[in-house]
Design a protein around this motif. Structure first.
Motif, short mmCIF file in Angstrom:
data_model
loop_
_atom_site.label_atom_id
_atom_site.label_comp_id
_atom_site.label_asym_id
_atom_site.label_seq_id
_atom_site.Cartn_x
_atom_site.Cartn_y
_atom_site.Cartn_z
N GLN A 148 32.72 33.72 29.80
CA GLN A 148 31.95 35.38 29.76
C GLN A 148 31.79 35.57 31.76
OE1 GLN A 148 28.83 37.48 30.72
NE2 GLN A 148 29.79 38.75 29.45
N PRO A 149 31.86 36.57 32.55
CA PRO A 149 31.56 36.08 33.63
C PRO A 149 30.20 36.16 33.70
CG PRO A 149 33.31 37.75 32.84
CD PRO A 149 32.54 37.94 31.86
N ASP A 150 29.09 37.12 33.59
CA ASP A 150 27.97 37.21 33.86
C ASP A 150 26.97 36.02 33.27
OD1 ASP A 150 28.55 39.46 34.91
OD2 ASP A 150 28.15 40.77 33.94
N ASP A 164 31.43 30.76 43.89
CA ASP A 164 32.05 32.38 43.14
C ASP A 164 32.25 31.98 42.11
OD1 ASP A 164 30.54 33.22 45.41
OD2 ASP A 164 32.83 33.72 46.48
N GLY A 165 31.28 32.72 40.66
CA GLY A 165 32.68 32.91 39.76
C GLY A 165 33.10 33.31 39.99
N LEU A 166 34.27 32.47 38.80
CA LEU A 166 35.73 33.23 38.48
C LEU A 166 35.39 34.20 37.11
CD1 LEU A 166 37.43 30.11 38.61
CD2 LEU A 166 37.05 31.75 40.25
N ALA A 167 36.57 35.47 37.61
CA ALA A 167 36.84 36.04 36.19
C ALA A 167 37.55 35.39 35.05
CB ALA A 167 37.71 37.46 36.59
N TRP A 168 37.07 34.54 34.14
CA TRP A 168 38.58 33.77 33.54
C TRP A 168 39.90 33.97 32.78
CZ3 TRP A 168 37.82 28.33 34.95
CH2 TRP A 168 36.67 28.48 35.16
N LEU A 169 39.57 34.73 32.21
CA LEU A 169 40.50 35.35 31.34
C LEU A 169 40.70 37.21 31.26
CD1 LEU A 169 38.31 35.24 28.34
CD2 LEU A 169 39.93 33.78 28.55
N SER A 170 40.19 37.76 33.47
CA SER A 170 40.86 38.62 33.61
C SER A 170 41.05 38.59 35.27
CB SER A 170 39.24 40.02 33.58
OG SER A 170 38.71 39.56 34.26
#
Length: 310
Positions: A148-150, A164-170
């Motif tokens: 989950q991004p957030d 930085d976080g990743l948009a793992w599934l998008s």
């Protein structure tokens, strides 16, 4: 002079057994009779669907039409020229390549760690194998939360170290690898168990002889343990390739083939053609094209394994 009593289930001496059971015994060998229940189920649930699917691939069968017509090889011609099918096929092949290497290598490392005597071995064995027992629905829900991004754990860990976080599934460049990570965590336990069983079957006298020759731990690993695991490594690799080629469940639950079809495997594509596009005949043709490629890949692997064993 008394007549000997007949054994239970057998006719008296001089008489021939009658009835349906006796007729079956005379018509079929005993071994075939024992195998008959399995053969009936195999024909009903394996052979008949294969024959029916092959016939369907030669027709324009559809969920929205009731009178299919024979179209010959038109479905196969369309499938071979379908760019989206070949794109899905490439996703399947790339997923297989990217997932097979860690699923074999990590399982081997895990088995070696447990075999060499980690404290609390039963805990490690349970921890390594337990995820494999979980159903795919649980795996999908768990990893959706992790990615989950957030609020997901992985982005939280990345942000904790200043990344930085990743948009793992998008994100198209990341999504397939995210599915590989989830698959690795879920299924590596099975390969681990096979490697561990093979390690326990290595004869102790080989290690004793190597130790008498002055071989240290690393030399024993490279010259005794790994050569003894060559055959099981080949078997695990073949099984893993076949399992990865059939990937569908985790991809469908995590990404549904997205974003923009960047993770859609060929099994999901034929599912979409058959049950979303209603084209069952075309989906059957895709399935048989894929089946032919899987058989070819299996044959190549088996030939390679036999050459290595010589």
């Amino acid at each position: 002079m008394s007549t000997p009593l007949a054994s239970p289930g057998r006719p008296p001496a001089g008489r021939t057994a009658t009835g349906p059971v006796a007729t079956l015994r005379r018509a079929f060998p005993p071994g075939l009779l024992l195998a008959l229940p399995f053969l009936v189920l195999f024909a009903l649930f394996m052979l008949w669907p294969l024959v029916q699917g092959a016939w369907m691939s030669l027709t324009d069968t559809s969920l929205s039409a009731h009178d299919p017509s024979f179209v010959g090889l038109d479905n196969y011609t369309e499938a071979l020229g379908d760019a989206e099918m070949w794109r899905a096929m490439w996703h399947t092949v790339w997923f297989t390549v990217v997932s097979t290497v860690p699923l074999v290598a990590v399982a081997l490392v895990m088995a070696l760690l447990v075999y060499t005597g980690l404290p609390g071995q039963w805990v490690w064995r349970l921890a390594f194998f337990a995820p494999y027992l979980l159903p795919v629905g649980v795996i999908g829900l768990l990893w959706l939360w992790l990615y989950q991004p957030d609020l997901g754990l992985y982005n939280h860990l990345l942000q904790a170290v200043g990344l930085d976080g990743l948009a793992w599934l998008s994100d198209e460049s990341v999504a397939l690898y995210a599915v590989v990570i989830a698959t690795l965590w879920w299924t590596v336990g099975f390969n681990f168990l096979l490697f561990l069983a093979a390690l326990q079957a290595v004869p102790d006298h080989l290690y004793e002889a190597a130790a008498l020759d002055g071989a240290g731990a690393w030399r024993r690993l490279w010259h005794v343990t790994l050569p003894q695991l060559r055959r099981i490594t080949g078997v695990i690799t073949v099984l893993q390739v076949l399992a990865s080629l059939k990937v569908f469940d985790q991809v469908y639950l995590l990404t549904k083939g997205g974003p923009n079809g960047s993770t859609r495997p060929v099994v999901e594509y034929l599912y979409d053609m058959g049950f979303t596009g209603y084209r069952l005949g075309y989906a059957s043709a895709i399935a048989y094209v894929f089946f032919a490629l899987v058989v070819l890949a299996s044959a190549v692997q088996l030939v390679a394994l036999r050459r290595r064993e010589k």
